[in-house]
Design an enzyme around this catalytic site. Structure first.
Site, PDB file in Angstrom:
ATOM      1  N   HIS A  13      29.277  77.721   3.938  1.00  0.00           N
ATOM      2  CA  HIS A  13      29.203  77.731   2.466  1.00  0.00           C
ATOM      3  C   HIS A  13      30.611  77.917   1.914  1.00  0.00           C
ATOM      4  O   HIS A  13      31.131  79.026   1.875  1.00  0.00           O
ATOM      5  CB  HIS A  13      28.287  78.878   2.004  1.00  0.00           C
ATOM      6  CG  HIS A  13      28.071  78.931   0.522  1.00  0.00           C
ATOM      7  ND1 HIS A  13      26.822  79.004  -0.034  1.00  0.00           N
ATOM      8  CD2 HIS A  13      28.945  78.932  -0.515  1.00  0.00           C
ATOM      9  CE1 HIS A  13      26.929  79.045  -1.357  1.00  0.00           C
ATOM     10  NE2 HIS A  13      28.209  79.016  -1.673  1.00  0.00           N
ATOM     11  N   LYS A  95      21.889  71.635  -2.675  1.00  0.00           N
ATOM     12  CA  LYS A  95      22.183  73.005  -3.135  1.00  0.00           C
ATOM     13  C   LYS A  95      21.548  73.272  -4.479  1.00  0.00           C
ATOM     14  O   LYS A  95      21.869  72.591  -5.460  1.00  0.00           O
ATOM     15  CB  LYS A  95      23.704  73.162  -3.273  1.00  0.00           C
ATOM     16  CG  LYS A  95      24.457  72.939  -1.966  1.00  0.00           C
ATOM     17  CD  LYS A  95      24.469  74.206  -1.155  1.00  0.00           C
ATOM     18  CE  LYS A  95      25.214  74.015   0.157  1.00  0.00           C
ATOM     19  NZ  LYS A  95      25.451  75.285   0.847  1.00  0.00           N
ATOM     20  N   HIS A 134      20.916  79.344  -4.200  1.00  0.00           N
ATOM     21  CA  HIS A 134      21.566  80.534  -4.745  1.00  0.00           C
ATOM     22  C   HIS A 134      20.447  81.339  -5.395  1.00  0.00           C
ATOM     23  O   HIS A 134      20.052  81.060  -6.524  1.00  0.00           O
ATOM     24  CB  HIS A 134      22.647  80.145  -5.770  1.00  0.00           C
ATOM     25  CG  HIS A 134      23.380  81.327  -6.332  1.00  0.00           C
ATOM     26  ND1 HIS A 134      24.731  81.498  -6.235  1.00  0.00           N
ATOM     27  CD2 HIS A 134      22.931  82.431  -6.981  1.00  0.00           C
ATOM     28  CE1 HIS A 134      25.097  82.632  -6.808  1.00  0.00           C
ATOM     29  NE2 HIS A 134      24.000  83.229  -7.276  1.00  0.00           N
ATOM     30  N   HIS A 168      24.232  83.253   0.906  1.00  0.00           N
ATOM     31  CA  HIS A 168      24.992  84.490   0.681  1.00  0.00           C
ATOM     32  C   HIS A 168      24.099  85.663   0.285  1.00  0.00           C
ATOM     33  O   HIS A 168      24.214  86.210  -0.816  1.00  0.00           O
ATOM     34  CB  HIS A 168      26.103  84.285  -0.357  1.00  0.00           C
ATOM     35  CG  HIS A 168      25.714  83.450  -1.559  1.00  0.00           C
ATOM     36  ND1 HIS A 168      24.666  83.765  -2.373  1.00  0.00           N
ATOM     37  CD2 HIS A 168      26.263  82.308  -2.070  1.00  0.00           C
ATOM     38  CE1 HIS A 168      24.581  82.856  -3.327  1.00  0.00           C
ATOM     39  NE2 HIS A 168      25.531  81.967  -3.163  1.00  0.00           N
ATOM     40  N   ASP A 240      31.340  81.584   1.327  1.00  0.00           N
ATOM     41  CA  ASP A 240      31.285  81.542  -0.142  1.00  0.00           C
ATOM     42  C   ASP A 240      32.671  81.834  -0.727  1.00  0.00           C
ATOM     43  O   ASP A 240      32.794  82.398  -1.820  1.00  0.00           O
ATOM     44  CB  ASP A 240      30.242  82.510  -0.717  1.00  0.00           C
ATOM     45  CG  ASP A 240      29.907  82.185  -2.175  1.00  0.00           C
ATOM     46  OD1 ASP A 240      30.226  81.072  -2.626  1.00  0.00           O
ATOM     47  OD2 ASP A 240      29.347  83.052  -2.863  1.00  0.00           O
TER      48      ASP A 240
END
Ligand code: NCD
Ligand code: ZN
Length: 335
Positions: A13, A95, A134, A168, A240
């Site tokens: 990521h 995503k 996310h 994440h 990230d």
């Protein structure tokens, strides 16, 4: 001197940005990683075949001499199956960002209406395109990820053949979800293995530790460490790493994003050594991502050595996490 070798490190990521920022930072990842899954949150986001090809070309142009594979992704919209068939070979995942939740997510999803999303998510299941999420609601900042768990449940149970990656993750709640659904996986950053909210606002306010999702409580940090250090097979490293120019971080209205790409492997060695788990680091930084995404990266060998390494104050105009601090591991060589 104590050394540790990592083969074909992967960053699952990564934000590479565009333009001058891309030129400045992509070579830093290309130096020590074999490849990275590249985030599509440009302005406007990557959402067509033309965008994917053009962005990949711009990335490759910045790293002419390094072997580095940018695995491309698409910004989630409710796409039709014909379109997905036409891009399936050129992307590794799609995503999904909830609208307005983080940097450049304005065009993201604003409601999780399963009926509306069904055609897209069924087509993705058939074409074996993973969905990376996310996972944050628009609730109270410390509760956003935990509140999102009900949406993961909905997605995972309605689309059992869709590989869903919780990106994440920062909470014990997300760690607990992993074993509840076969089709749920997770990525973890290095900063979330080091920071809690105290490191963001517990003393002086630290803009370079501020990101979304925000770092949480000590018990959350412990839960993340427990699965990362064991290299749980459904978990992989995704930095990230999200660079912003210094003036966008050290300002009123600090942008969310922690920049770690050039120091991530060194910090991971430090963490895994501290818990006597260095042997598990290879799985966490490469092998697990290879199996989860079915990747076959070309050979790259990174040798790290245990010695003092002082983290630069800046990489071009981007301040990394722990700028100016000394850590115990450095990169010795890359082949
Ligand atoms: C990311 C960015 O800056 O693009 N910021 C962040 O805090 N992680 C966006 C994201 O991935 O959430
Ligand atoms: Zn991100």
């Amino acid at each position: 001197m104590k050394t540790h070798t990592l083969l074909m490190p992967l960053d699952a990521h990564l934000h590479l940005r565009d333009g001058v920022m891309l030129e400045n930072i992509a070579p830093l990842s290309a130096y020590s990683f074999s490849g990275a899954i590249v985030m599509p949150n440009l302005v406007p986001p990557v959402s067509s075949l033309v965008d994917i090809r053009a962005y990949k070309k711009r990335i490759m142009a910045t790293v002419p001499n390094d072997y580095f594979e940018p695995y491309m992704t698409l910004f989630y919209e409710n796409y039709d199956k014909n379109f997905l068939e036409s891009v399936a070979d050129e992307i590794i995942a799609i995503k999904l960002y909830p609208a307005g939740i983080t940097t450049n997510s304005e065009g993201g999803v604003s409601s999780f209406d399963i009926a509306e999303m069904r055609p897209t998510l069924e087509a993705m299941s058939e074409l074996q395109i993973p969905l990376c999420v996310h996972g944050e609601t628009d609730g109270f900042v410390m509760d956003r990820e935990a509140e999102f768990m009900s949406i993961y449940e909905l997605l995972a149970s309605n689309f059992p053949n869709l590989k869903i990656i919780m990106e994440h993750i920062t909470t014990k709640e997300a760690v607990d979800m992993l074993d509840r659904f076969d089709n749920l996986y997770a990525s973890i950053t290095v900063h979330h293995l080091l920071l809690t909210l105290d490191d963001v606002v517990g003393g002086m306010m630290m803009p370079h530790n501020f990101c979304k999702p925000i770092a949480k409580r000590p018990e959350d940090l412990d839960a993340l460490l427990s699965i990362a250090l064991e290299a749980h097979p459904k978990v992989m490293f995704g930095s990230d790493s999200a660079p912003h120019p210094q003036e966008k971080k050290e300002s009123c209205g600090c942008a969310a994003g922690v920049f770690t790409a050039p120091i991530a492997l060194q910090l991971l060695c430090e963490i895994f050594e501290q818990y006597d788990k260095l042997d598990n680091l290879q799985a966490f930084v490469s092998d697990n991502a290879q199996s989860i995404y079915g990747l076959c990266p070309e050979f790259k060998e990174v040798i790290l050595e245990k010695r003092a390494f002082s983290i630069p104050q800046k990489y071009s105009n981007v301040v990394p996490m722990y700028a100016g601090e000394t850590i115990n591991w450095a990169i010795q060589s890359v082949e």
